[in-house]
Design an enzyme around this catalytic site. Structure first.
Site, PDB file in Angstrom:
ATOM      1  N   PRO A   1       0.815  -1.221   0.000  1.00  0.00           N
ATOM      2  CA  PRO A   1       0.000   0.000   0.000  1.00  0.00           C
ATOM      3  C   PRO A   1       0.851   1.276   0.000  1.00  0.00           C
ATOM      4  O   PRO A   1       0.550   2.220  -0.732  1.00  0.00           O
ATOM      5  CB  PRO A   1      -0.836  -0.119   1.276  1.00  0.00           C
ATOM      6  CG  PRO A   1      -0.967  -1.595   1.477  1.00  0.00           C
ATOM      7  CD  PRO A   1       0.375  -2.139   1.063  1.00  0.00           C
ATOM      8  N   ASP A   2       1.922   1.306   0.779  1.00  0.00           N
ATOM      9  CA  ASP A   2       2.789   2.484   0.786  1.00  0.00           C
ATOM     10  C   ASP A   2       3.420   2.716  -0.580  1.00  0.00           C
ATOM     11  O   ASP A   2       3.427   3.837  -1.099  1.00  0.00           O
ATOM     12  CB  ASP A   2       3.902   2.340   1.830  1.00  0.00           C
ATOM     13  CG  ASP A   2       3.453   2.681   3.233  1.00  0.00           C
ATOM     14  OD1 ASP A   2       2.354   3.250   3.394  1.00  0.00           O
ATOM     15  OD2 ASP A   2       4.217   2.398   4.180  1.00  0.00           O
ATOM     16  N   MET A   3       3.956   1.672  -1.157  1.00  0.00           N
ATOM     17  CA  MET A   3       4.629   1.820  -2.446  1.00  0.00           C
ATOM     18  C   MET A   3       3.630   2.164  -3.554  1.00  0.00           C
ATOM     19  O   MET A   3       3.917   2.984  -4.433  1.00  0.00           O
ATOM     20  CB  MET A   3       5.420   0.558  -2.775  1.00  0.00           C
ATOM     21  CG  MET A   3       6.585   0.354  -1.819  1.00  0.00           C
ATOM     22  SD  MET A   3       7.438  -1.202  -2.056  1.00  0.00           S
ATOM     23  CE  MET A   3       8.433  -0.790  -3.478  1.00  0.00           C
TER      24      MET A   3
END
Length: 184
Positions: free
Chosen positions: A169-171
């Site tokens: 999700p962050d990437m």
């Protein structure tokens, strides 16, 4: 030859989502200056193995997504810190200000869009939050994986949900933000 060598980004960042985005921009040739709190700093400094012997808070996970950046510590909770921030934006001719602070902290820290625009009329302001621009809910990658159901897809059958092997999700959010900046 770097396409973005004349772009300066000032980023109040921590964890993974924004440091990964600004890492990509640094690799594209942007001048990236990351800001951290002088006492607490980025919690990711402590993740992974020590990178250099004798260096404190410079562990491998932090170093990997912060290569190519300059760094400053600045206490934006203090008026003097906000004065320095204004000078940095003006004197360095900052093109993009980015943050992954919670929206409830924008005014208190003097990093809201209107304040930034007062320092430099054409500044691009980017705020990344886990649950949208009006949410003050803390969101780290494992929280997003759990809430979005991604953890249900990994692990062993008949066992508890497991975190995906990379901070997906962050990437993914970083990639989306990268695309939005390219349109600006």
């Amino acid at each position: 030859m770097y396409l973005f060598k004349n772009i300066t980004i000032l980023s109040l960042e921590q964890a993974t989502v924004l440091p990964y985005l600004t890492y990509r921009l640094a690799m594209d040739g942007c001048r990236v200056i990351r800001l951290e709190h002088p006492v607490y700093g980025d919690p990711n400094r402590l993740v992974g193995d020590p990178f250099l012997e004798g260096e404190q808070r410079m562990n491998s996970y932090f170093m990997a997504i912060n290569a190519g950046k300059e760094a400053l510590t600045l206490n934006l909770a203090e008026p003097r810190g906000q004065e320095i921030l204004a000078r940095l934006i003006r004197e360095l001719n900052v093109d993009v200000f980015a943050t992954n602070q919670l929206p409830r902290n924008y005014l208190k820290l003097g990093i809201d869009y209107e304040t930034m625009r007062g320092y430099k009329q054409d500044i691009i302001w980017l705020g990344i939050t886990g649950f949208g621009p009006d949410s003050n809910e803390v969101a780290y990658d494992p929280i997003l994986q759990a809430r979005g159901g991604l953890m249900e897809l990994t692990g062993e059958p008949d066992s508890s949900p497991q975190v995906v092997g990379i901070p997906l999700p962050d990437m993914g959010t970083s990639e989306h933000a990268y695309g939005l900046l390219m349109k600006s």
